[in-house]
Motif scaffolding. Sequence first.
Motif, PDB file in Angstrom:
ATOM      1  N   ALA A   1     -54.985  22.740 -85.049  1.00 43.09           N
ATOM      2  CA  ALA A   1     -53.868  22.759 -86.085  1.00 43.09           C
ATOM      3  C   ALA A   1     -52.625  23.064 -85.246  1.00 43.09           C
ATOM      4  CB  ALA A   1     -54.007  23.368 -87.382  1.00 43.09           C
ATOM      5  N   PRO A   2     -52.435  22.413 -84.293  1.00 47.76           N
ATOM      6  CA  PRO A   2     -51.046  23.006 -83.438  1.00 47.76           C
ATOM      7  C   PRO A   2     -49.982  22.879 -84.074  1.00 47.76           C
ATOM      8  CG  PRO A   2     -51.843  20.849 -82.450  1.00 47.76           C
ATOM      9  CD  PRO A   2     -52.849  21.382 -83.642  1.00 47.76           C
ATOM     10  N   GLY A   3     -49.876  21.625 -84.766  1.00 44.90           N
ATOM     11  CA  GLY A   3     -48.395  21.275 -85.510  1.00 44.90           C
ATOM     12  C   GLY A   3     -48.316  22.196 -86.876  1.00 44.90           C
ATOM     13  N   VAL A   4     -49.127  21.832 -87.657  1.00 40.65           N
ATOM     14  CA  VAL A   4     -49.193  22.368 -89.210  1.00 40.65           C
ATOM     15  C   VAL A   4     -49.216  23.823 -89.055  1.00 40.65           C
ATOM     16  CG1 VAL A   4     -50.015  20.188 -90.192  1.00 40.65           C
ATOM     17  CG2 VAL A   4     -51.738  21.844 -89.162  1.00 40.65           C
ATOM     18  N   PHE A   5     -49.764  24.435 -88.293  1.00 35.01           N
ATOM     19  CA  PHE A   5     -49.867  26.005 -88.198  1.00 35.01           C
ATOM     20  C   PHE A   5     -49.043  26.591 -87.293  1.00 35.01           C
ATOM     21  CE2 PHE A   5     -51.788  30.179 -86.816  1.00 35.01           C
ATOM     22  CZ  PHE A   5     -51.691  30.580 -88.000  1.00 35.01           C
ATOM     23  N   GLY A   6     -48.984  25.994 -85.922  1.00 38.36           N
ATOM     24  CA  GLY A   6     -48.278  26.619 -84.943  1.00 38.36           C
ATOM     25  C   GLY A   6     -46.608  26.352 -85.188  1.00 38.36           C
ATOM     26  N   ALA A   7     -46.300  25.141 -85.641  1.00 35.56           N
ATOM     27  CA  ALA A   7     -44.703  25.115 -85.642  1.00 35.56           C
ATOM     28  C   ALA A   7     -44.082  26.036 -86.590  1.00 35.56           C
ATOM     29  CB  ALA A   7     -44.564  23.726 -86.266  1.00 35.56           C
ATOM     30  N   PRO A   8     -44.387  26.360 -87.754  1.00 31.31           N
ATOM     31  CA  PRO A   8     -44.021  27.353 -88.507  1.00 31.31           C
ATOM     32  C   PRO A   8     -43.862  28.808 -87.883  1.00 31.31           C
ATOM     33  CG  PRO A   8     -45.380  26.203 -90.175  1.00 31.31           C
ATOM     34  CD  PRO A   8     -45.741  25.792 -88.619  1.00 31.31           C
ATOM     35  N   LEU A   9     -44.759  29.209 -87.221  1.00 33.82           N
ATOM     36  CA  LEU A   9     -45.006  30.487 -86.602  1.00 33.82           C
ATOM     37  C   LEU A   9     -43.697  30.705 -85.246  1.00 33.82           C
ATOM     38  CD1 LEU A   9     -48.768  31.394 -86.247  1.00 33.82           C
ATOM     39  CD2 LEU A   9     -46.693  32.220 -87.763  1.00 33.82           C
ATOM     40  N   ALA A  10     -43.753  29.217 -84.644  1.00 30.58           N
ATOM     41  CA  ALA A  10     -42.708  28.965 -83.570  1.00 30.58           C
ATOM     42  C   ALA A  10     -41.457  29.218 -84.081  1.00 30.58           C
ATOM     43  CB  ALA A  10     -43.056  27.805 -83.053  1.00 30.58           C
ATOM     44  N   LEU A  11     -41.096  28.550 -85.397  1.00 28.52           N
ATOM     45  CA  LEU A  11     -39.995  28.980 -86.018  1.00 28.52           C
ATOM     46  C   LEU A  11     -39.673  30.335 -86.255  1.00 28.52           C
ATOM     47  CD1 LEU A  11     -39.669  25.741 -88.504  1.00 28.52           C
ATOM     48  CD2 LEU A  11     -38.222  26.326 -86.284  1.00 28.52           C
ATOM     49  N   GLU A  12     -40.620  31.066 -86.652  1.00 23.38           N
ATOM     50  CA  GLU A  12     -40.383  32.334 -87.156  1.00 23.38           C
ATOM     51  C   GLU A  12     -40.155  33.292 -85.785  1.00 23.38           C
ATOM     52  OE1 GLU A  12     -41.606  36.459 -87.434  1.00 23.38           O
ATOM     53  OE2 GLU A  12     -42.834  35.101 -86.115  1.00 23.38           O
ATOM     54  N   THR A  13     -40.861  32.791 -84.912  1.00 26.12           N
ATOM     55  CA  THR A  13     -40.322  33.604 -83.483  1.00 26.12           C
ATOM     56  C   THR A  13     -38.877  33.497 -83.148  1.00 26.12           C
ATOM     57  OG1 THR A  13     -42.730  33.166 -82.794  1.00 26.12           O
ATOM     58  CG2 THR A  13     -41.118  33.815 -81.189  1.00 26.12           C
ATOM     59  N   LEU A  14     -38.655  32.237 -83.016  1.00 24.29           N
ATOM     60  CA  LEU A  14     -36.985  31.939 -82.794  1.00 24.29           C
ATOM     61  C   LEU A  14     -36.292  32.646 -83.717  1.00 24.29           C
ATOM     62  CD1 LEU A  14     -37.298  27.845 -82.261  1.00 24.29           C
ATOM     63  CD2 LEU A  14     -36.778  29.759 -80.399  1.00 24.29           C
ATOM     64  N   VAL A  15     -36.412  32.627 -84.981  1.00 24.72           N
ATOM     65  CA  VAL A  15     -35.726  33.382 -85.933  1.00 24.72           C
ATOM     66  C   VAL A  15     -35.882  34.733 -85.762  1.00 24.72           C
ATOM     67  CG1 VAL A  15     -35.185  33.888 -88.451  1.00 24.72           C
ATOM     68  CG2 VAL A  15     -35.776  31.624 -87.821  1.00 24.72           C
ATOM     69  N   ALA A  16     -36.850  35.460 -85.774  1.00 28.39           N
ATOM     70  CA  ALA A  16     -37.183  36.818 -85.759  1.00 28.39           C
ATOM     71  C   ALA A  16     -36.763  37.417 -84.393  1.00 28.39           C
ATOM     72  CB  ALA A  16     -38.467  37.161 -86.204  1.00 28.39           C
ATOM     73  N   PHE A  17     -37.232  36.850 -83.263  1.00 32.23           N
ATOM     74  CA  PHE A  17     -36.759  37.499 -82.220  1.00 32.23           C
ATOM     75  C   PHE A  17     -35.769  37.435 -81.334  1.00 32.23           C
ATOM     76  CE2 PHE A  17     -41.529  37.955 -82.558  1.00 32.23           C
ATOM     77  CZ  PHE A  17     -41.690  39.080 -82.607  1.00 32.23           C
ATOM     78  N   PHE A  18     -34.909  36.174 -81.780  1.00 31.70           N
ATOM     79  CA  PHE A  18     -33.753  35.704 -81.120  1.00 31.70           C
ATOM     80  C   PHE A  18     -32.559  36.028 -82.092  1.00 31.70           C
ATOM     81  CE2 PHE A  18     -36.986  33.414 -78.496  1.00 31.70           C
ATOM     82  CZ  PHE A  18     -36.574  33.813 -77.205  1.00 31.70           C
ATOM     83  N   VAL A  19     -32.648  35.369 -83.249  1.00 33.27           N
ATOM     84  CA  VAL A  19     -31.415  35.470 -84.268  1.00 33.27           C
ATOM     85  C   VAL A  19     -31.591  36.953 -84.496  1.00 33.27           C
ATOM     86  CG1 VAL A  19     -30.324  34.460 -86.205  1.00 33.27           C
ATOM     87  CG2 VAL A  19     -31.482  32.752 -84.494  1.00 33.27           C
ATOM     88  N   GLU A  20     -32.410  37.093 -85.292  1.00 34.77           N
ATOM     89  CA  GLU A  20     -32.441  38.501 -86.081  1.00 34.77           C
ATOM     90  C   GLU A  20     -32.213  39.638 -85.302  1.00 34.77           C
ATOM     91  OE1 GLU A  20     -35.113  40.994 -89.334  1.00 34.77           O
ATOM     92  OE2 GLU A  20     -35.976  39.105 -88.477  1.00 34.77           O
ATOM     93  N   ALA A  21     -33.024  39.453 -84.315  1.00 36.09           N
ATOM     94  CA  ALA A  21     -32.853  40.728 -83.208  1.00 36.09           C
ATOM     95  C   ALA A  21     -31.507  40.744 -82.494  1.00 36.09           C
ATOM     96  CB  ALA A  21     -33.912  40.766 -82.284  1.00 36.09           C
ATOM     97  N   THR A  22     -30.750  39.641 -82.331  1.00 38.22           N
ATOM     98  CA  THR A  22     -29.640  39.498 -81.746  1.00 38.22           C
ATOM     99  C   THR A  22     -28.432  40.262 -82.558  1.00 38.22           C
ATOM    100  OG1 THR A  22     -30.153  37.710 -80.356  1.00 38.22           O
ATOM    101  CG2 THR A  22     -27.883  38.213 -80.710  1.00 38.22           C
ATOM    102  N   PHE A  23     -28.558  39.725 -83.776  1.00 40.81           N
ATOM    103  CA  PHE A  23     -27.451  40.336 -84.637  1.00 40.81           C
ATOM    104  C   PHE A  23     -27.749  41.672 -85.233  1.00 40.81           C
ATOM    105  CE2 PHE A  23     -26.657  35.807 -85.201  1.00 40.81           C
ATOM    106  CZ  PHE A  23     -25.405  35.870 -85.305  1.00 40.81           C
TER     107      PHE A  23
END
Length: 388
Positions: free
Chosen positions: A87-109
């Motif tokens: 399930a690379p897309g249906v499970f992996g895609a939301p986690l990839a978005l979470e990583t982008l939001v949490a580790f880049f946007v949230e941590a930066t601000f």
Amino acid sequence: MSTLALARSLFALTAGTHFLFVALTLGLATIVAIVQTRAVFGGGDAHLRMVRFWGQLYVINYAVGIVTGLLMEFQFGLAWPGLADRAPGVFGAPLALETLVAFFVEATFLGLWIFGWDRLNRHAHLALIWIVTLTAYASAYFVLVANGFLNHPVGYVRIGGALRVDSTAALFTNPAALLPLAHVVSGAFLTAGFFMAGVSAWHLLRGHEPDLYRRSLRIGLSAAALAVLPTAAFGGVQFPYAHNDGGVRPLTGLSANLMMAAWAWMAVVALVALVKLPFRAWLLRGRIFLRVLPATLPLPYVAMLAGWIYRETGRQPWMIYGVLRTEDAVRPIGHGAMLAASTGVTVLFAALVLVNVTLLRRYARLGPDGAALGHAELPARPEPVPSF
């Protein structure tokens, strides 16, 4: 223990422990943002000191929680490659978005907010903490989308041996993700509310800064009282999407009873708080009530862990309910390797929890004057010029 049992134990440890950090982070970030808003628009020095104090505790919990999140991602790759393969897309895609939001946007601000004290316009600085708070909620949502798919798989099509996204809308509006999101948000307010109330009551019992901790106590109790009923309601409506299969029924039953018992105690405390909140003097006069609050502080964590065990163990023996069995998702490695990995991660998690509890306890006891957040370093005193 078998290799499968070790892998399941590793997942339980990493996901369950990380969730405890997330709940306090979500709730405390929101309360800090609200208090800072009050400080910017008409609040006095007391509100600003509250922001620094509670913000310091929030940053500590967030920083350690980030490390536990990284370890949780690590164990997915270590022990459960079947999820990535099937399930690379249906499970992996939301986690990839979470990583982008949490580790880049949230941590930066968050970094800008931490180091922007007395350097940024007060309105710009306020906007930063609200961005951090909103991205924290977005991060939680993406994780729950991935977890919701495991419990109630929707929006997918099977192509060959892999699951692909068939309907993005169905995946991201999965009731098994949206209902837990509302439950997590209200539970986060409940956790942060009792955390603030417990710490404030401890200081009030010792006569420390009555005005500041009275304000914090009222905020904490108000948050807990407002959240206690929605937490139960959003938990109850999830039962149609929960599973209770076969041999795990005693465990899920025990977890459900423990969760409801902890909630019942918190509901009683919240009800007493609702009666006392309108009366400022009565709120501080009841020393028995103030002693109860620090003892109540751990109960939201007990309820969260019990609820998480109920949700995650109930769908066994399925990793993706009705689609992928747990035994087919685990990595086929040796028992010794899995045991070594589980032992190492367990020791590391125990150390992280100890560090977090120690730091929170230390800075909570120090009070606002002990908070380093927002205190700019004084410039070095110039060396005296020798006279001749």
